[in-house]
Structures are given as C-alpha cells and as structure tokens.
Design a protein around this motif. Structure first.
Motif, PDB file in Angstrom:
ATOM      1  N   ILE A  77      -1.178  -4.839  -7.338  1.00  0.00           N
ATOM      2  CA  ILE A  77      -0.474  -5.142  -6.167  1.00  0.00           C
ATOM      3  C   ILE A  77       0.952  -5.330  -6.423  1.00  0.00           C
TER       4      ILE A  77
ATOM      5  N   LEU B 228       6.326  -9.382  -2.184  1.00  0.00           N
ATOM      6  CA  LEU B 228       5.089  -9.022  -2.780  1.00  0.00           C
ATOM      7  C   LEU B 228       4.731  -8.691  -4.340  1.00  0.00           C
ATOM      8  N   SER B 229       5.720  -8.145  -5.000  1.00  0.00           N
ATOM      9  CA  SER B 229       5.858  -7.952  -6.343  1.00  0.00           C
ATOM     10  C   SER B 229       6.069  -9.439  -6.943  1.00  0.00           C
TER      11      SER B 229
ATOM     12  N   VAL C  82      -3.273 -11.742  -2.081  1.00  0.00           N
ATOM     13  CA  VAL C  82      -2.335 -12.538  -3.061  1.00  0.00           C
ATOM     14  C   VAL C  82      -2.461 -13.997  -2.546  1.00  0.00           C
TER      15      VAL C  82
ATOM     16  N   SER D 286       0.805  -2.858   3.920  1.00  0.00           N
ATOM     17  CA  SER D 286       1.069  -3.771   2.760  1.00  0.00           C
ATOM     18  C   SER D 286       0.930  -5.240   3.105  1.00  0.00           C
TER      19      SER D 286
ATOM     20  N   PRO E  38      -2.475  -6.439   0.975  1.00  0.00           N
ATOM     21  CA  PRO E  38      -2.391  -6.936  -0.288  1.00  0.00           C
ATOM     22  C   PRO E  38      -1.648  -8.302  -0.254  1.00  0.00           C
TER      23      PRO E  38
ATOM     24  N   ALA F 252       2.946 -11.634  -6.823  1.00  0.00           N
ATOM     25  CA  ALA F 252       1.623 -11.087  -7.674  1.00  0.00           C
ATOM     26  C   ALA F 252       2.006 -11.387  -9.221  1.00  0.00           C
TER      27      ALA F 252
END
Length: 112
Positions: free
Chosen positions: A57, A21-22, A102, A95, A98, A25
């Motif tokens: 995010i 996820l990181s 994205v 999560s 998010p 983003a």
C-alpha cells in the motif's frame, strides 16, 4: 469532488492522496504491531502478511503520487479530457480501497 468538474485539480488530488496513503501505511508499519486476527493465527506468516500488505500500500501511494506529476490538465476542444486524465481519475477512485484497508488495520489508532 472538484476533480470531476475541474481537470486542473486532478494532479494535486493524486499527489496529496498518494502521500497521505503512503504516510498512513508507513506509520502503521513503524508504530503499530500486528494485532487482532494476526495474533490468533499460528506462525510468523500473518505478521509477514501484515507488513507485506502495508508495504504494498505504501508503494501504491508513492506510485499514485508520482502519477500526479504525469497527469497534465488539458483543455481539449472536443470535450475529451484525455487518456491521462481518465487514468488519473480511475487511479484516484481505485485507491480508496487501500485507504479503507489501512484504516481497518488500525489507521484510526493515531487519533487517540
């Protein structure tokens, strides 16, 4: 998901999902400029909103990955998986929103 049946996989799932996820983003922040509805609105506020949401995010993903280090698999006799395990499962499910955001902002553009 294997996480529901085997508590030992929850930390791995949290760390993996948080890092993905990181990374997604941050890749959008670095490589993709705001497009679509962000171009039709006036001023620079939509661009700040775009980068602000993606930054939040990315921070959420890092927080989720760090939570994976705190979730310790427990084998309780009573059948209760513990509060950390329940918190970890909740964070993992929450999560997903998010991640969808994205992908909606252009996360699939890197597959071309």
């Amino acid at each position: 998901m294997e996480v529901r049946h085997n508590p030992a996989t929850l930390p791995v799932a949290l760390i993996s999902f948080g890092v993905v996820l990181s990374a997604a983003a941050l890749a959008l922040i670095v490589f993709k400029a705001p497009a679509g509805i962000f171009l039709h609105l006036h001023g620079s506020t939509p661009a700040y909103l775009y980068y602000g949401v993606l930054g939040a995010i990315a921070i959420l993903g890092l927080a989720e990955a760090s939570l994976g280090f705190w979730v310790v698999p427990r084998d309780d006799v009573d059948g209760d998986d513990g509060s950390w395990h329940t918190t970890g499962k909740t964070v993992l499910w929450v999560s997903l929103l998010p991640l969808v955001l994205v992908f909606a902002l252009g996360g699939l553009a890197f597959l071309k």
